[in-house]
Design a protein around this motif. Structure first.
Motif, mmCIF file in Angstrom:
data_model
loop_
_atom_site.group_PDB
_atom_site.id
_atom_site.type_symbol
_atom_site.label_atom_id
_atom_site.label_comp_id
_atom_site.label_asym_id
_atom_site.label_seq_id
_atom_site.Cartn_x
_atom_site.Cartn_y
_atom_site.Cartn_z
ATOM 1 N N ALA A 139 37.469 35.054 45.674
ATOM 2 C CA ALA A 139 37.697 36.366 45.816
ATOM 3 C C ALA A 139 36.799 36.784 47.395
ATOM 4 O O ALA A 139 37.263 38.025 47.864
ATOM 5 N N ALA A 140 35.881 36.164 47.898
ATOM 6 C CA ALA A 140 35.770 36.201 49.583
ATOM 7 C C ALA A 140 37.228 37.038 50.250
ATOM 8 O O ALA A 140 37.609 37.602 51.069
ATOM 9 N N ILE A 141 37.994 35.934 50.095
ATOM 10 C CA ILE A 141 39.142 36.680 50.834
ATOM 11 C C ILE A 141 40.019 37.415 50.493
ATOM 12 O O ILE A 141 40.666 37.941 51.408
ATOM 13 N N LEU A 142 40.307 37.864 48.970
ATOM 14 C CA LEU A 142 40.706 38.952 49.100
ATOM 15 C C LEU A 142 39.887 39.753 49.293
ATOM 16 O O LEU A 142 40.579 41.273 48.677
ATOM 17 N N GLU A 143 38.814 40.210 49.552
ATOM 18 C CA GLU A 143 38.419 40.820 50.395
ATOM 19 C C GLU A 143 39.050 41.821 51.282
ATOM 20 O O GLU A 143 38.284 42.331 51.612
ATOM 21 N N LEU A 144 38.694 40.833 52.059
ATOM 22 C CA LEU A 144 38.654 40.391 53.876
ATOM 23 C C LEU A 144 40.486 40.533 53.664
ATOM 24 O O LEU A 144 41.047 41.211 54.982
ATOM 25 N N LEU A 145 41.127 40.306 53.038
ATOM 26 C CA LEU A 145 42.698 39.405 53.756
ATOM 27 C C LEU A 145 43.074 41.256 52.823
ATOM 28 O O LEU A 145 42.983 42.569 52.141
ATOM 29 N N ASP A 146 44.802 42.006 54.019
ATOM 30 C CA ASP A 146 45.159 42.661 53.805
ATOM 31 C C ASP A 146 46.510 42.816 52.884
ATOM 32 O O ASP A 146 47.459 42.106 52.899
#
Ligand code: SF4
Length: 154
Positions: A139-146
């Motif tokens: 979830a954290a990755i998806l929040e920062l990933l373009d």
């Protein structure tokens, strides 16, 4: 309690006010060496690809996330090594997995780079065979990933 509050506050600020969407190659997933099963002799520090994916610890799932999203990933043995990774000029944002103490120190040291922090869990005592909620890391990755530059649709 104070550390937990600081980490939550940092994550809120990162999500709301300092939020950036970054290309996968500029997003760094950092984890502590103690995520690796202590009896495993694979040299996964600095090179997650050395993991044999036996499933004995969360390292295999961390590696899977790195491949799925095309992001960088490292396990580090201490704060100094973590900071060296974070300060690399081509790192724009960080997902950090660690104990609350290390997260607080890392968030402050990494400033102004945005850090989303995920606390690890220590069912075997501090710094030994720790684990982490992989869904929270994803979830954290998806929040920062373009999403426009992500290699995964997930
Ligand atoms: S998943 Fe298995 S091979 Fe990979 S680091 Fe953990 S114990 Fe070692």
């Amino acid at each position: 309690m104070i550390r937990r509050f600081f980490i939550r506050l940092n994550n809120i600020v990162t999500r709301c006010r300092r939020r950036r969407r970054v290309a996968p190659e500029r997003l760094l997933l950092l984890g502590p060496h103690c995520l690796q099963l202590h009896s495993c002799d694979r040299k996964v520090t600095d090179d997650l690809d050395q993991c044999a994916r036996c499933g004995g610890c969360r390292v295999s799932e961390m590696l899977d996330l790195c491949h799925e999203y095309g992001i960088r990933g490292h396990l580090v043995g201490g704060g100094r090594r973590a900071l060296a990774k974070v300060r690399q000029p081509d790192v724009t944002a960080v997902i950090a997995v660690a104990c609350e103490k290390e997260l607080c120190e890392g968030i402050m040291a990494a400033f102004p780079k945005p850090v989303l922090a995920v606390s690890n869990e220590c069912p075997n005592g501090p710094c030994r065979d720790t684990t982490v909620d992989i869904a929270a890391v994803r979830a954290a990755i998806l929040e920062l990933l373009d999403p426009a530059q992500s290699v995964s649709s997930g």
